[in-house]
Design a protein around this motif. Structure first.
Motif, mmCIF file in Angstrom:
data_model
loop_
_atom_site.group_PDB
_atom_site.id
_atom_site.type_symbol
_atom_site.label_atom_id
_atom_site.label_comp_id
_atom_site.label_asym_id
_atom_site.label_seq_id
_atom_site.Cartn_x
_atom_site.Cartn_y
_atom_site.Cartn_z
ATOM 1 N N GLN B 63 -4.840 16.870 42.979
ATOM 2 C CA GLN B 63 -3.765 16.735 43.977
ATOM 3 C C GLN B 63 -4.335 16.342 45.347
ATOM 4 O O GLN B 63 -5.314 16.939 45.803
ATOM 5 N N GLY B 64 -3.708 15.370 45.952
ATOM 6 C CA GLY B 64 -4.118 14.961 47.296
ATOM 7 C C GLY B 64 -5.026 13.746 47.308
ATOM 8 O O GLY B 64 -5.266 13.159 48.353
ATOM 9 N N ARG B 65 -5.550 13.365 46.143
ATOM 10 C CA ARG B 65 -6.446 12.203 46.107
ATOM 11 C C ARG B 65 -5.658 10.904 46.216
ATOM 12 O O ARG B 65 -4.522 10.821 45.759
ATOM 13 N N ALA B 66 -6.314 9.894 46.768
ATOM 14 C CA ALA B 66 -5.698 8.565 46.880
ATOM 15 C C ALA B 66 -5.421 8.012 45.487
ATOM 16 O O ALA B 66 -6.105 8.368 44.521
ATOM 17 N N ALA B 67 -4.429 7.133 45.393
ATOM 18 C CA ALA B 67 -4.020 6.562 44.105
ATOM 19 C C ALA B 67 -5.199 5.952 43.358
ATOM 20 O O ALA B 67 -5.337 6.125 42.143
ATOM 21 N N CYS B 68 -6.074 5.274 44.096
ATOM 22 C CA CYS B 68 -7.183 4.587 43.428
ATOM 23 C C CYS B 68 -8.159 5.564 42.766
ATOM 24 O O CYS B 68 -8.905 5.191 41.867
ATOM 25 N N GLN B 69 -8.156 6.830 43.208
ATOM 26 C CA GLN B 69 -9.075 7.819 42.619
ATOM 27 C C GLN B 69 -8.461 8.547 41.420
ATOM 28 O O GLN B 69 -9.184 9.209 40.667
ATOM 29 N N LEU B 70 -7.145 8.456 41.263
ATOM 30 C CA LEU B 70 -6.507 9.314 40.256
ATOM 31 C C LEU B 70 -6.942 9.024 38.826
ATOM 32 O O LEU B 70 -7.162 9.968 38.055
ATOM 33 N N PRO B 71 -7.120 7.745 38.412
ATOM 34 C CA PRO B 71 -7.595 7.533 37.030
ATOM 35 C C PRO B 71 -8.951 8.208 36.778
ATOM 36 O O PRO B 71 -9.143 8.873 35.761
ATOM 37 N N LEU B 72 -9.856 8.073 37.744
ATOM 38 C CA LEU B 72 -11.177 8.686 37.614
ATOM 39 C C LEU B 72 -11.064 10.214 37.628
ATOM 40 O O LEU B 72 -11.725 10.918 36.861
ATOM 41 N N SER B 73 -10.193 10.703 38.494
ATOM 42 C CA SER B 73 -9.998 12.142 38.629
ATOM 43 C C SER B 73 -9.377 12.733 37.360
ATOM 44 O O SER B 73 -9.738 13.832 36.927
ATOM 45 N N GLN B 74 -8.452 11.977 36.745
ATOM 46 C CA GLN B 74 -7.850 12.427 35.481
ATOM 47 C C GLN B 74 -8.908 12.486 34.377
ATOM 48 O O GLN B 74 -8.928 13.398 33.558
ATOM 49 N N ARG B 75 -9.790 11.500 34.388
ATOM 50 C CA ARG B 75 -10.870 11.494 33.396
ATOM 51 C C ARG B 75 -11.781 12.714 33.609
ATOM 52 O O ARG B 75 -12.180 13.381 32.649
ATOM 53 N N ALA B 76 -12.084 13.001 34.883
ATOM 54 C CA ALA B 76 -12.921 14.159 35.197
ATOM 55 C C ALA B 76 -12.249 15.455 34.737
ATOM 56 O O ALA B 76 -12.910 16.364 34.235
ATOM 57 N N HIS B 77 -10.935 15.493 34.893
ATOM 58 C CA HIS B 77 -10.201 16.696 34.494
ATOM 59 C C HIS B 77 -10.439 17.041 33.026
ATOM 60 O O HIS B 77 -10.607 18.201 32.663
ATOM 61 N N GLN B 78 -10.482 16.026 32.195
ATOM 62 C CA GLN B 78 -10.737 16.254 30.766
ATOM 63 C C GLN B 78 -12.143 16.836 30.546
ATOM 64 O O GLN B 78 -12.342 17.669 29.660
ATOM 65 N N ILE B 79 -13.100 16.400 31.361
ATOM 66 C CA ILE B 79 -14.470 16.931 31.220
ATOM 67 C C ILE B 79 -14.508 18.391 31.671
ATOM 68 O O ILE B 79 -15.128 19.237 31.023
#
Lengths: 447, 382
Positions: B63-79
């Protein structure tokens, strides 16, 4: 202070205590009526003189009692008084931060009823009370006998003094100790006085262990292979002193490992100049030397400060000051030889870490045991004290390592085969002592 | 973990991939590269994970991350969800939820707009208005007007996580050189040649620049111009307290962020400290601590009686647009960047490690990283 006032300056004195005197000449709160003779014994005249000259100085200085310096950066101190933070700028700073008991954990050291020598002395000097019930005084160092004497005189039921130092060491130290015959005589007098009153004194004591469920009820130790147990309600322990160096480190002073004190100390020249221009060190805060040396080193630091300021302006006075400064440095160096003698007589327990069991709590704030520290060395490869802290939480609690740091470093050094100097030192982080969250709101109201 | 290399000075260590920086990005990349059976050497100037990776706030937050970071952040969430299988410990990771507070209607509108954007990236957020907020979290103070909750965000203990990634990488066969500053690094047209402070030399086909605040300097040696400045986040921690805050807390505008750890301490960040790029040269700033504490007690009044026992800072690299530098060098084939996380790299780091390993293996990332290209700095300068 006196020296700076005489030179026409109006210094600011920030004192964490409520009244002037420090630990040795600590004063009871106003309204307490015990005489100085009762409070300070042999040192009554010195205490009288010190408190007297302070009263005379008081109108000539800016005195801030009951004020904690919780942070220090180049040129600025962060203070806390009556829960309210304030910033204080400085151009010159003399740090007289004193010392704290060196705590070496032993089984049962966290039981209610177990105190440090320093705490036992604060109770006597400030609150005018002694530890209740049967009191045992144990550890190493000349303070054991002084406290036992002060306690017995004040009416406490001192049942025994246990000294981990051996007679042989004291004998070897005799030549060095004879450099200060008066101090040595006082020590011998305390011992004789205690013996005359039937207070047992045991030397060469090992493996001290306190027992009790809710509170302390007995104490065990071994001596010449034989275990003895004694019932007691209070235990005051001390294994020497450690300089309080946090503010010096925060001020940016260079620290070096000192073999005599077995501690990282701020580097200083003979006059007390630190590695940071404008920051001076005096008293036990930069190496343990005792009250008399502290007075001299305070004067030496003040003289150095005046010299650095180019004061006094005329040449004759300047020369007199330089000559006194040299004389003080000479006296302080001689004093150091006595200190080395004391170290021979009352050595720091070198093999303490080898003997402490895995289940011994080293860090009481975070309840970290010796075994946990050793496991981190074995499994995580910790060889440096800050790394050990990060991985185990040792020194991460309310005391921030002021109590447990020395013991943790000993365990780490023993477990890695490195020296205490090689495992490094815990980096200090403000606040030096805990500060209330609510003080932040007070600060905002001010602005 | 050995303090230094067991190799004698002068010998050259041959490896597929050399990584500069033993923080979370570097060690997670090392771990992933070992899974691909590639040989890896990590060069760390201090101790692995002891800089920004180990001393940051510990927010595991999308939450709070820029749109461009969200795909990477979602991937990190799975890890993060399978962290324990990856590194052998949970590092006090809890998916506690992350609550971002609004002080007024304008703040709330910001959260409403953010929620809509995040939904497009598959990130579900729940908006809480005053009554619901106070009912669910009675410990939150009256200045809070509303909030946005990301139920699966959380927090973890950085000093444990960062060290655990390094240990996992080493156990998987990565060669960690600690207390090993890179004194020389160059590219001969085919291979990278590095020499550390102890005279140990490393030769590799790929070089990963995962050196945080020092990333600009390493990139510069190969001709990649980057705008990056060192920042020093200001952190505080209280004594252990009874359980109160059961989620990680932030506020629109970022005056403070706070979480309560398993042990009971409340960790709090906000504002900046001071420092320079030398190791262990960062210092918290008293005024930053005081401001963050005041902002916290306004929103969580029950904490006003707690004691602060420690403050600290660390060094991190920040770019002008707040986005990291991730991906291939613009100048040197085989050089890959992963640094400049601008104070928000902790959650992303394990995914960045995977992406860097993908770039080594296939030359492309399965997660979009165009926004993080080092080329964007050249465009600015042109």
């Amino acid at each position: 202070m006196q020296t700076l006032v005489e030179a026409g300056l109006r210094p600011l004195l920030i004192d964490e205590n409520r009244r002037a005197g420090g630990q040795i000449y600590r004063q009871p709160p106003p309204g307490f009526v015990r005489s100085k003779k009762v409070l300070y014994g042999f040192e009554a005249a010195k205490a009288e003189a010190l408190h007297g000259s302070f009263e005379q100085l008081r109108s000539k200085i800016d005195y801030r009692p009951d004020t904690l310096v919780w942070n220090c950066t180049p040129g600025q101190l962060d203070l806390l008084h009556a829960q309210r933070p304030a910033a204080q700028t400085y151009t010159h700073l003399i740090l007289c931060t004193g010392a704290l008991d060196r705590v070496m954990p032993f089984p049962g050291w966290t039981l209610p009823g177990v105190y440090t020598l320093g705490a036992a002395q604060v109770a006597l000097k400030a609150q005018g009370c002694v530890l209740d019930g049967r009191v045992v005084i144990a550890g190493s160092g000349p303070l054991l006998y002084l406290l036992a004497y002060q306690y017995a005189k004040a009416g406490a039921d001192v049942v025994a003094v246990l000294d981990t130092a051996r007679f042989g060491g004291k004998l070897r130290a005799l030549p060095a100790l004879l450099r200060q015959p008066v101090t040595l005589a006082k020590g011998l007098y305390f011992m004789a006085w205690l013996r005359a009153r039937g207070i047992a004194i045991f030397g060469g004591v090992e493996h001290i262990a306190a027992d009790g469920k809710q509170t302390l009820h007995s104490l065990r130790w071994t001596r010449k292979g034989k275990t003895t147990e004694i019932a007691c309600n209070a235990l005051a322990t001390g294994f020497g002193l450690r300089s309080e160096t946090q503010l010096a480190e925060l001020a940016g002073c260079r620290l070096v490992f000192d073999q005599l004190n077995q501690q990282w100390l701020p580097q200083r020249d003979d006059a007390g100049r630190s590695s940071v221009p404008g920051v001076y060190l005096a008293g036990d805060g930069s190496g343990i030397a005792g009250a008399d040396a502290a007075e001299l080193s305070g004067r030496a630091a003040a003289l150095a400060l005046l010299q650095d300021l180019g004061l006094p302006p005329n040449a004759a006075a300047k020369n007199a000051l330089a000559s006194e400064s040299r004389q003080l440095a000479h006296t302080l160096r001689r004093n150091l030889l006595f200190r080395q003698g004391l170290e021979t007589a009352f050595p720091t327990a070198v093999d303490w870490a080898r003997h402490c069991a895995d289940d011994l709590v080293v860090c009481r704030c975070e309840e970290i045991t010796a075994g946990q520290l050793r496991r981190s060395v074995q499994q995580e490869g910790s060889i440096e004290i800050n790394r050990l802290k990060a991985l185990t939480r040792v020194g991460m609690g309310r005391c921030q390592g002021r109590i447990c740091g020395a013991a943790a470093a000993e365990i780490l050094a023993h477990a890695t085969g490195l020296s205490v100097a090689e495992v490094g030192r815990l980096r200090v982080q403000a606040p030096v002592k805990p500060i209330p969250v609510s003080s932040a709101l007070m600060a905002q109201e001010q602005t | 973990m050995s303090a230094a290399s067991s190799k004698p000075a002068g010998e050259v260590i041959e490896t597929d991939v050399a990584i500069i920086g033993g923080g979370l990005v570097g060690t997670s990349a090392a771990l992933e590269l070992r899974r691909q059976q590639r040989s890896v050497v990590v060069l760390e100037q201090g101790w692995c994970g002891a800089q920004a990776s180990g001393v940051n706030y510990g927010g595991v937050r999308r939450q709070g991350r820029a749109a461009c970071q969200l795909p990477l952040s979602q991937r990190a969430h799975q890890i993060w969800r399978r962290l324990e299988q990856t590194i052998g410990c949970n590092g006090e990771y809890v998916a506690s939820g992350h609550l971002k507070l609004a002080r007024n209607e304008a703040d709330m509108q910001e959260l409403v707009a953010y929620r809509e954007m995040a939904a497009a990236h598959g990130l579900e957020l729940e908006l809480l208005y005053p009554d619901a907020l106070r009912q669910r979290y009675p410990w939150i103070g009256t200045p809070a007007y509303g909030a946005s909750l990301c139920a699966e965000d959380g927090h973890a203990n950085p000093r444990l996580i960062a060290a655990a990634f390094a240990r996992a990488a080493e156990q998987a066969g990565a060669h960690l050189l600690q207390q090993s500053a890179v004194e020389d690094c160059r590219f001969d047209g085919n291979y990278f040649l590095l020499q550390n402070s102890q005279g140990v030399r490393v030769r590799s086909r790929f070089l990963l620049n995962c050196s945080g605040a020092w990333g600009k300097e390493i990139a510069g040696r190969f001709g990649d111009a980057v705008s990056e400045q060192a920042i020093y986040p200001n952190m505080c921690v209280t004594e252990p307290l009874p359980p109160l805050m059961d989620l990680s807390l932030g506020v629109v505008g970022g005056a403070f962020y706070a979480r309560q750890v398993e042990r009971g301490n409340v960790v709090l960040g906000g504002g900046r400290g001071d420092g320079n790029l030398a190791l262990d040269a960062t210092r918290p700033r008293a005024s930053s601590s005081v401001n963050a504490l005041a902002a916290l007690t306004e929103m969580v009044p029950a904490l006003r009686h707690a004691l602060v026992i420690r403050t600290w800072s660390g060094v991190e690299g920040e770019t002008p647009d707040g986005q990291p530098v991730i991906g291939p060098s613009a100048s040197t084939p085989g050089l890959l960047h992963g640094f400049g996380f601008s104070g928000a790299g902790f959650q992303l780091a394990p995914a960045v490690g995977e992406v860097l390993a993908e770039l080594v293996a296939k030359g492309e990332s399965s997660t979009p990283i165009d926004a993080f290209s080092v080329k964007r700095f050249a465009v600015q300068h042109a």
